[in-house]
Design a protein around this motif. Structure first.
Motif, short mmCIF file in Angstrom:
data_model
loop_
_atom_site.label_atom_id
_atom_site.label_comp_id
_atom_site.label_asym_id
_atom_site.label_seq_id
_atom_site.Cartn_x
_atom_site.Cartn_y
_atom_site.Cartn_z
N THR A 10 0.83 -1.21 0.00
CA THR A 10 0.00 0.00 0.00
C THR A 10 0.86 1.26 0.00
N LEU A 11 1.91 1.25 0.81
CA LEU A 11 2.76 2.43 0.92
C LEU A 11 3.49 2.74 -0.39
N LEU A 12 3.77 1.71 -1.19
CA LEU A 12 4.53 1.92 -2.42
C LEU A 12 3.66 2.32 -3.61
N GLN A 13 2.34 2.19 -3.50
CA GLN A 13 1.48 2.50 -4.65
C GLN A 13 1.67 3.93 -5.18
N PRO A 14 1.70 4.96 -4.33
CA PRO A 14 1.92 6.31 -4.86
C PRO A 14 3.26 6.45 -5.58
N HIS A 15 4.28 5.76 -5.07
CA HIS A 15 5.59 5.83 -5.72
C HIS A 15 5.54 5.16 -7.10
N TYR A 16 4.87 4.00 -7.20
CA TYR A 16 4.71 3.35 -8.51
C TYR A 16 4.05 4.31 -9.50
#
Length: 337
Positions: A10-16
């Motif tokens: 979940t935390l990495l979704q904005p970075h993707y």
């Protein structure tokens, strides 16, 4: 870090999403390289106070920690654009030492499926950006027949550039892969700048380049898979310093390699794979992720997602330029390209 909604993925979704935005902003026709690699995170010193870890060494009772598999998008000049996929897990100690049993399982139930999962994440970005060419890259551990079959089944998907590990049988050829490509004439020479490693100083390596189109046969226990038409590029170092192991890379690619310049280009691209190793070192030595004391692997994974973005930002600001710039400095042989 223990909140139910604070999760690694979940935390990495904005970075993707931000990474894809940077990719989409590139000029039409640009090539984006996406090396993927696995590293282990060692929490052995903390294992008495951390739950949910698994073996990362050669024995179930040995070193304990987590495994991280990352896919980092970079330009052909080496500019890191961000991650397109990351996977983190702890091995089950109960499954340790059962390699023979795992070989009979479908690829989806094996740890090696991580390579295909990352390729599919890159394929999603490729579908939304048909004006670009994305190339998924991997070292010898990524030489998985199912991965090549996956790419062959999606011709409009990302391309592959993988260093070969297995000496596979070839269709309509008595010799196997390694012997066949080594028998090809030298098309020319390419100079590659090798970075310093633990006990090896940096040096410029002179590589003899060979290439050929080959048709791979599926492994005997995977006969249901199709034969695969790919290109092979062999780069062998000549004149390595005494006591130094010469460089030898056999690269398999779904990209066309019609001449010497194409072959040199693929070798130059492969040197960008080192960037993900630089990132992993930054994550460990810069962010010191292995020193985190959070009590459980789930919390460590959540913290790892944040530190991954921090480490990428550090790497982005540094922008190392140790691989060669294409076109390379070459000395052509008299062999036809």
């Amino acid at each position: 870090m223990s909140h139910d909604d604070v999760l690694f993925e979940t935390l990495l979704q904005p970075h993707y999403a931000a990474t894809e935005a940077r990719i989409s902003a590139l000029d039409r026709g640009s090539v984006v390289l996406v090396p993927q690699d696995t590293t282990s995170l060692n929490y052995t010193a903390l294992q008495k106070s951390v739950d949910g870890l698994g073996p990362i060494g050669t024995t179930a009772e040995g070193a304990q920690g987590l495994h991280l598999h990352s896919s980092l998008a970079v330009t052909v000049q080496g500019l890191p654009l961000g991650f397109l996929d990351a996977q983190c897990w702890a091995r089950d100690p109960e499954e340790f030492g059962k390699k023979a049993q795992r070989q009979a399982l479908p690829i989806e139930q094996k740890e090696s499926y991580r390579w295909i999962k990352s390729y599919r994440a890159v394929a999603s970005v490729q579908r939304r950006n048909p004006q670009l060419t994305l190339v998924s890259m991997g070292d010898r551990e990524a030489d998985i027949y199912e991965l090549f079959a996956e790419a062959a089944g999606t011709p409009s998907g990302p391309k592959l550039l993988i260093r070969a590990k297995h000496d596979r049988a070839l269709q309509e050829e008595p010799a196997r892969l390694f012997e066949t490509i080594r028998a090809q004439p030298i098309a020319g020479y390419q100079i590659v700048k090798l970075p310093r490693q633990k006990d090896r100083p940096a040096r410029a390596a002179k590589l003899a380049i060979r290439f050929a189109a080959v048709n791979l046969c599926p492994p005997q226990h995977k006969a249901q898979l199709p034969a695969l038409a790919i290109w092979a590029v062999l780069a062998q170092e000549e004149g390595a310093p005494p006591g130094t192991e010469p460089v030898e890379w056999l690269l398999l690619t779904t990209l066309g390699v019609e001449n010497f310049e194409h072959a040199c280009e693929k070798v130059a691209w492969y040197t960008q794979r080192w960037g993900i190793e630089v990132f992993h070192r930054t994550l460990k030595s810069g962010c010191r992720i292995e020193d985190r004391q959070l009590g459980h692997s789930d919390r460590l994974e959540a913290c790892l997602a944040i530190d991954m973005v921090v480490a990428w930002r550090i790497y982005y600001l540094v922008k190392p330029r140790w691989p060669l710039q294409f076109p390379p400095s070459v000395a052509r042989s008299n062999s036809p390209s």
